[in-house]
Design an enzyme around this catalytic site. Sequence first.
Site, PDB file in Angstrom:
ATOM      1  N   LYS A 431       0.787  -1.236  -0.005  1.00 22.68           N
ATOM      2  CA  LYS A 431       0.021   0.031   0.117  1.00 22.68           C
ATOM      3  C   LYS A 431       0.829   1.339   0.168  1.00 22.68           C
ATOM      4  O   LYS A 431       2.016   1.270   0.597  1.00 22.68           O
ATOM      5  CB  LYS A 431      -0.878  -0.151   1.243  1.00 22.68           C
ATOM      6  CG  LYS A 431      -1.807   1.064   1.386  1.00 22.68           C
ATOM      7  CD  LYS A 431      -2.874   0.764   2.619  1.00 22.68           C
ATOM      8  CE  LYS A 431      -3.834   2.091   2.627  1.00 22.68           C
ATOM      9  NZ  LYS A 431      -4.755   1.604   3.781  1.00 22.68           N
ATOM     10  N   SER A 506      -9.509   2.144   3.268  1.00 26.54           N
ATOM     11  CA  SER A 506      -8.649   2.844   2.557  1.00 26.54           C
ATOM     12  C   SER A 506      -7.794   1.826   1.690  1.00 26.54           C
ATOM     13  O   SER A 506      -7.267   2.427   0.864  1.00 26.54           O
ATOM     14  CB  SER A 506      -7.816   3.678   3.488  1.00 26.54           C
ATOM     15  OG  SER A 506      -6.947   3.067   4.300  1.00 26.54           O
ATOM     16  N   SER A 530     -10.321  -0.807   7.276  1.00 21.35           N
ATOM     17  CA  SER A 530      -9.481  -0.470   5.930  1.00 21.35           C
ATOM     18  C   SER A 530      -8.967  -1.838   5.608  1.00 21.35           C
ATOM     19  O   SER A 530      -8.442  -2.058   4.605  1.00 21.35           O
ATOM     20  CB  SER A 530      -8.356   0.644   5.906  1.00 21.35           C
ATOM     21  OG  SER A 530      -9.216   1.721   6.095  1.00 21.35           O
TER      22      SER A 530
END
Length: 964
Positions: A431, A506, A530
């Site tokens: 990420k 997210s 998330s």
Amino acid sequence: MAHTTGRQGALRRRLLPGIAVAALAAGTVSLVPGTAEAWNSVPTSGGDTWGVHDAANPGIDTGSVRNTAGNALQGYGGIRVDVEGGTSRLNGILLRGFGLTYDGRETFTTTTGVNVDGIVVRRELVVPKGESYGRFFDTFTNSTKKPITLQVAFGGQLGYDTGENQSELSTTGNGDETIDAADGWASWHTPTTAAGNPSQNGPSATVFGTPGREEALDRVGNFLLDPFTKDLPATGDAANHPGFVTTLTVEPGDTASLLHYVVTGLPEGRAVLGATRPAGSEVSRVEQLADSLAALPATDGLSTAELCSVVNFDSGALGLAGAECDQATMKELVNLAKGSTLPKAPATTSSYDVVGKTITQLVADMRTGKTSSQQIVRAYLDRIAAYDRGPGGLNSVITVAPDAMKQARAADEARKKGDKRPFLGIPVLAKDIIDTKDMPTTGGSSAFDGYQPKTDAFQVDLMRKAGAIILGKANLAEFANDGHFSPNGFGAVWNAFDPSRSPIGSSGGTAVALASGFAAAAWGTQTGDSLWGPAGAASLYSLRGTDGMQSSGGTMPLTFIQDYVGWISQSLEDLALLLDVTAVDNPADPIDDVANGHRPTDWSSYLTADALEGKVIGVPELALVDPFGTTEVTDALKAKLAVFEQAGATVKVIPEFDDVPTEWKTADFGNRGYEGWLQWLAEHPDAPYTKPEEITGNDKRVPYQVGSTAPATGMTAQEIKNFQDYRAKYRDNVATWMDDNGVDAVLYATELSEIHLNDSIQPSFGRKDPQSSAAGVPTVIFPAGTTENGNPVGFQLQGKEFQDAELLGFAYAFDKIAKGRVLPLDVTPRLAYDADALPDPIEDLEPAEPGKPGAPAPAGKKLTVLSKKAPAKVRNGRATISLSVGCASASAGCTGTVKVKVRGKTYTKKVTVRAGGQAVVRIKLSKFTSAKLRKGKKQAVKVTFTGKAGTKSSTKAVKVVAKR
């Protein structure tokens, strides 16, 4: 009713003449055009505003309205196109990629037509100054040599079924409760129970054509699920998503157009813009204007030729007598669809199919010689190029490692020499808030475009040492700041199973990339939902471990201490292997010390088929109740409770948890977000900022997520201790709740409803959070099949602190029976193998640049490209290009790094230029990227700059043409 273009009779005025179809196939469609300015908020009458999804940050580019000041629209005005017999991946989805640009006044214009199976679609939205409506003008051009029949749906979201946010049909053009072609318009409001039933949110009306005109409307469908096959229900959450469907048949080279008007008002039942309004006043005003527009549509700015192409309004209403629409008039539209292209048929040069293959399978196949790391990496790269970029791309990967294939070759050579590291040659994604020393770490924000840390994050370093290849950086919600969507400065992420919907946030890019077969595993993070939200939406596995189980060292923060860096995987076996390597103590991270002495050393040993034998699984009373009131997802989940019993467990309903420590209301924990950034900045002295507010309040952020620019303070040592003590007490309270109810684990869902479309507002799904993020107790996330609509559903099992590995075992026992994982093969199918194909280069996503057209350039020093032509010399098969760069500064010199992208490969070189001066930067290319230049052809390159020492970084690539 279907409308057919032809050259006879009264309908002739709506034709656009045959055009040079070959010209229509020129150009490209880009998901995030480099010419984007900014997401724009347009003023309307009464102080209201429309937030329009144009091509700019965050790059939704649908032309729909994200919201208004009074929430009359909540992702409305989008279109779907269903071409009869169509096979394009754009067919039927929420269309995007128009390159919509705002003129700074009232108009949004398409720069690139979107081609759906030969129908080229362009949009224009005008929000007239001082008015309370918008005009949507959509054209559909047949670029083929045969007639095409298509359905067009116009609509979106007007509310959601919680509290007093449920929209209801107010009336129709003829006053009944059935919407049909006789009406011309329909209106919605959100009535409350107060006197006069004032509308809680702003009312709206959609004008879809001349009342009584059959060509104006076929039906009203469910825009969320499928407006072409599913009717719009009268009640429930789906009733908030009307889609007005019209059928067209367009002859070769001709164009038909549709005009829609959307009228909005302000709330009556609550104060907005400092005032409330009398019950019924805004509803009445909106309906009167809609009735007027249906009878006499506002056409200022539309040419005669454009008016002649309109299908859904009578010629008299448009001010046309018929004779105006001759062939000569229509010539002005001859290039209407120029610059569009169809998505090309993808192929792969790897003979090994990676789709759905777990790490366990990949390792086994490499060890037996069935495949190699090079074949695996090539397959992933080809899939990213095919499905993550271009028209309708998922946008899940921001950048890929430029030397990925080189790393794969090195791994293969090491294996031949006896290297047995557990992840040798396995490609994973990180990420893009997690540090990687060989790729930029942007946080998904234009504010960090080009920033590259000097060291790897703690977990990244561990995986490299275990042999893994960090294939690239996964897209996300900017700075992990959204648990419902994944919007960011490089273009929003789209759902892997339905590329009209949100992927959740997210860690949206992490989950979408993994589900779509772009990597073997991927890191995400969680502060709220998330990990479990995106994993559930993508039919994947994850663990939000007990606080400290995995270190967050080297990760951009959202909330200090509560942030958790974890994996999303394709199987529980993979997850156990990944945790063996990365769930270890980080000596430099005191926050993870709470887990010292509690980390398993062999996670796989807990994965047994009998792990649920004799266990009791508690289901809180409201855990499987959707706050939106829907049942599609909860019915599917309830049907899977029997699997726990098949595995030997008892399932029982327990009371809701209600023992949140009272310190939450009384204790002073300080500013945890600010503290996180203070610590990150201290660990990253080379960052382009020195204060947290320069980051959180940066005007390059997603416009509707920009924070305060006011200075603040972090946390004192006592405040840090207070917050850690609070979380420890919270974990104790969860354990007491479980013990009091005699359960071994507590079951929650991931999503409780169908996920909303990606252009809408929060909440994007029916959500009920477990206590995991707030308390720091573990939850394991795992898939449980699909709804009747084919969308994934998932569970999460929550336990006491340090019960992490046992929970993995429980999930494993369930998974062996349920086999709940599904693959999104309808969206990202397996690629055809073509040994002779040339691999498509993967361009890094480019950030959208903030600011309206014509805004002055920011002050300060900045590196610039002085010439868009670069001479090249070739020696020994390799070309060296000479770039002319300058320093835009009146005083101090410019320092930074030049980044040059050529055919998917990136080259960098440091540069220093005196104030107002110029310099030549020479870049030596590889033999592969020199191919065109060796043959004497031109080679386009993209140039960006990463500034240092106060020099501004560029956010928009400059195209330079090199030639010998």
